[in-house]
Design a protein around this motif. Structure first.
Motif, mmCIF file in Angstrom:
data_model
loop_
_atom_site.group_PDB
_atom_site.id
_atom_site.type_symbol
_atom_site.label_atom_id
_atom_site.label_comp_id
_atom_site.label_asym_id
_atom_site.label_seq_id
_atom_site.Cartn_x
_atom_site.Cartn_y
_atom_site.Cartn_z
ATOM 1 N N GLN A 24 0.823 -1.213 0.000
ATOM 2 C CA GLN A 24 0.000 0.000 0.000
ATOM 3 C C GLN A 24 0.857 1.263 0.000
ATOM 4 O OE1 GLN A 24 -3.702 0.256 2.475
ATOM 5 N NE2 GLN A 24 -2.667 -1.331 3.667
ATOM 6 N N ILE A 25 0.245 2.338 -0.495
ATOM 7 C CA ILE A 25 0.815 3.672 -0.366
ATOM 8 C C ILE A 25 -0.332 4.611 0.005
ATOM 9 C CG2 ILE A 25 0.487 4.212 -2.826
ATOM 10 C CD1 ILE A 25 3.012 5.915 -2.700
ATOM 11 N N SER A 26 -0.073 5.576 0.877
ATOM 12 C CA SER A 26 -1.147 6.474 1.309
ATOM 13 C C SER A 26 -1.498 7.461 0.194
ATOM 14 C CB SER A 26 -0.738 7.239 2.573
ATOM 15 O OG SER A 26 0.352 8.110 2.293
ATOM 16 N N PHE A 27 -2.785 7.717 0.059
ATOM 17 C CA PHE A 27 -3.263 8.685 -0.931
ATOM 18 C C PHE A 27 -4.534 9.320 -0.370
ATOM 19 C CE2 PHE A 27 -5.777 9.761 -4.795
ATOM 20 C CZ PHE A 27 -4.917 10.713 -5.314
ATOM 21 N N HIS A 28 -4.372 10.520 0.202
ATOM 22 C CA HIS A 28 -5.494 11.182 0.861
ATOM 23 C C HIS A 28 -5.502 12.672 0.520
ATOM 24 C CE1 HIS A 28 -2.388 12.480 3.685
ATOM 25 N NE2 HIS A 28 -2.084 11.197 3.893
ATOM 26 N N GLU A 29 -6.475 13.395 1.069
ATOM 27 C CA GLU A 29 -6.675 14.788 0.678
ATOM 28 C C GLU A 29 -5.480 15.686 0.987
ATOM 29 O OE1 GLU A 29 -9.724 16.831 2.874
ATOM 30 O OE2 GLU A 29 -9.475 15.539 4.637
ATOM 31 N N HIS A 30 -4.635 15.289 1.932
ATOM 32 C CA HIS A 30 -3.508 16.135 2.327
ATOM 33 C C HIS A 30 -2.241 15.878 1.509
ATOM 34 C CE1 HIS A 30 -5.986 17.485 5.616
ATOM 35 N NE2 HIS A 30 -6.109 16.242 6.066
ATOM 36 N N ASN A 31 -2.187 14.776 0.754
ATOM 37 C CA ASN A 31 -0.975 14.521 -0.040
ATOM 38 C C ASN A 31 -1.282 14.255 -1.509
ATOM 39 O OD1 ASN A 31 -1.960 11.913 -0.138
ATOM 40 N ND2 ASN A 31 -0.200 10.950 0.854
ATOM 41 N N THR A 32 -2.496 14.614 -1.926
ATOM 42 C CA THR A 32 -2.931 14.325 -3.298
ATOM 43 C C THR A 32 -1.950 14.866 -4.339
ATOM 44 O OG1 THR A 32 -5.261 14.299 -2.655
ATOM 45 C CG2 THR A 32 -4.777 14.690 -4.983
ATOM 46 N N GLN A 33 -1.611 16.134 -4.213
ATOM 47 C CA GLN A 33 -0.784 16.767 -5.250
ATOM 48 C C GLN A 33 0.625 16.182 -5.326
ATOM 49 O OE1 GLN A 33 -2.218 18.660 -7.491
ATOM 50 N NE2 GLN A 33 -4.087 18.313 -6.299
ATOM 51 N N SER A 34 1.175 15.789 -4.186
ATOM 52 C CA SER A 34 2.521 15.209 -4.201
ATOM 53 C C SER A 34 2.502 13.748 -4.648
ATOM 54 C CB SER A 34 3.167 15.326 -2.815
ATOM 55 O OG SER A 34 2.420 14.606 -1.848
ATOM 56 N N ARG A 35 1.409 13.057 -4.419
ATOM 57 C CA ARG A 35 1.327 11.639 -4.768
ATOM 58 C C ARG A 35 1.007 11.414 -6.253
ATOM 59 N NH1 ARG A 35 4.073 9.215 -1.116
ATOM 60 N NH2 ARG A 35 3.013 8.285 0.674
ATOM 61 N N ILE A 36 0.220 12.278 -6.855
ATOM 62 C CA ILE A 36 -0.216 12.048 -8.235
ATOM 63 C C ILE A 36 0.961 11.838 -9.194
ATOM 64 C CG2 ILE A 36 -1.307 13.157 -10.236
ATOM 65 C CD1 ILE A 36 -3.524 14.093 -8.403
ATOM 66 N N PRO A 37 1.993 12.681 -9.183
ATOM 67 C CA PRO A 37 3.124 12.427 -10.100
ATOM 68 C C PRO A 37 3.782 11.060 -9.868
ATOM 69 C CG PRO A 37 3.246 14.640 -9.197
ATOM 70 C CD PRO A 37 2.188 13.921 -8.413
ATOM 71 N N VAL A 38 3.866 10.630 -8.615
ATOM 72 C CA VAL A 38 4.466 9.333 -8.292
ATOM 73 C C VAL A 38 3.617 8.199 -8.867
ATOM 74 C CG1 VAL A 38 5.118 7.774 -6.410
ATOM 75 C CG2 VAL A 38 5.523 10.247 -6.192
ATOM 76 N N LEU A 39 2.307 8.295 -8.669
ATOM 77 C CA LEU A 39 1.406 7.256 -9.170
ATOM 78 C C LEU A 39 1.374 7.236 -10.695
ATOM 79 C CD1 LEU A 39 -1.509 7.727 -6.599
ATOM 80 C CD2 LEU A 39 0.209 5.904 -6.632
ATOM 81 N N LEU A 40 1.376 8.419 -11.302
ATOM 82 C CA LEU A 40 1.399 8.490 -12.770
ATOM 83 C C LEU A 40 2.654 7.846 -13.334
ATOM 84 C CD1 LEU A 40 0.024 12.044 -13.712
ATOM 85 C CD2 LEU A 40 -1.100 9.835 -14.003
#
Length: 291
Positions: free
Chosen positions: A64-80
């Motif tokens: 798992q990796i966390s993906f919530h309202e407080h880290n959305t913008q930083s996580r999206i590039p990683v997931l993409l």
């Protein structure tokens, strides 16, 4: 530019799966959802601790990796980046459908822009579950979601949506439900039909049905617990005015003229009463007088 993107088949990238999770009853998790989480390379979870309980129940060992309202913008590039390298990612929220009052919308938009396939699984949703058992009109309906926290913002928000000619659906917590119902009473009055559904799919599931005033009183007296879905019935349709016939218009005109009103003033008054245009009413008088 229009584009048709097939969900299944050969792709140069990985696929993002949107996987609904149970809203209370673990038995509502579908075999397909279990399989997707087992086969995925990564699970993007709103709360990894909460999702881990679900994974443990179904013996799923996917990372798992966390993906919530407080880290959305930083996580999206990683997931993409992972998706573009061919990885399969499953995104889940704590309960119900991702992207419905939960993280996911921004990730889906980013994937669509990057031509990465997005596949949504059907599954549990508190709003629709409550709607079909509410007894209120189910079509059309509008899902509104969580209300603003501040009183004035809530009132403006409700004034905007509560006048819609359809059932509207809101989410609320047990801590705020009483004050929120006070706001409903202020905006729509005490007599609108309303339903509060609580603890959906769980042992103590219940539906509280009545007018705004009745449900408001019940909630204050009982202080029920559990996550709430509020379903507000549509406003009553405005009473249709009965159209005046030509004979009724002429009779009212003649009565006013006989009692001393000038024809133009009489036409204006009858138009206001009958719903006819003043020009049409006066034309009726002219035609009658010319016969």
């Amino acid at each position: 530019m229009i584009e048709e993107q097939r969900s299944f088949g050969e792709h140069s990238t990985g696929t993002l799966y949107l996987v609904p999770t149970p809203i209370g009853n673990l038995g509502d998790f579908s075999p397909r959802a279990v399989q997707i989480l087992q086969d995925a390379d990564l699970i993007a979870a709103e709360d990894t601790r909460n999702t881990q309980k679900l994974l443990n129940h179904y013996d799923i060992t996917t990372h798992q990796i966390s993906f919530h309202e407080h880290n959305t913008q930083s996580r999206i590039p990683v997931l993409l980046a992972d998706l573009q390298q061919g990885k399969t990612i499953a995104q889940v929220s704590d309960a119900g459908m991702p992207a419905i009052s939960d993280p996911g919308q921004e990730l889906v938009a980013a994937c669509v822009a990057a031509h990465i396939p997005v596949v949504a699984l059907p599954g549990p949703n508190a709003g629709l579950t409550a709607l079909i058992a509410s007894g209120l009109v189910t079509q059309p309906f509008a899902f509104i979601g969580f209300l603003p926290r501040k009183a004035q913002e809530q009132e403006r928000f409700l004034s905007q949506y509560a006048a819609l000619p359809m059932t509207t659906i809101y989410y609320e917590s047990p801590q705020r439900i009483a004050k929120t119902l006070d706001r409903f009473a202020t905006v729509v009055g005490p007599d609108r039909p309303i339903v509060v559904a609580r603890e959906l799919t769980k042992k103590f599931e219940s539906y509280i049905r009545g007018t705004v005033a009745q449900v408001q009183e019940f909630i204050k007296a009982k202080a029920p617990k559990g996550e709430m879905v509020i379903l507000l019935g549509p406003p009553a349709p405005a009473a249709e005015s009965v159209a005046w016939s030509q004979e009724a218009v002429l009779a009212a005109l003649r009565d006013r003229v006989v009692h001393g009103e000038k024809p133009t003033a009489a036409a204006k008054a009858v138009a206001k009463e009958s719903g006819w245009s003043r020009q049409d009413v006066y034309q009726q008088y002219v035609e009658q007088e010319s016969r």
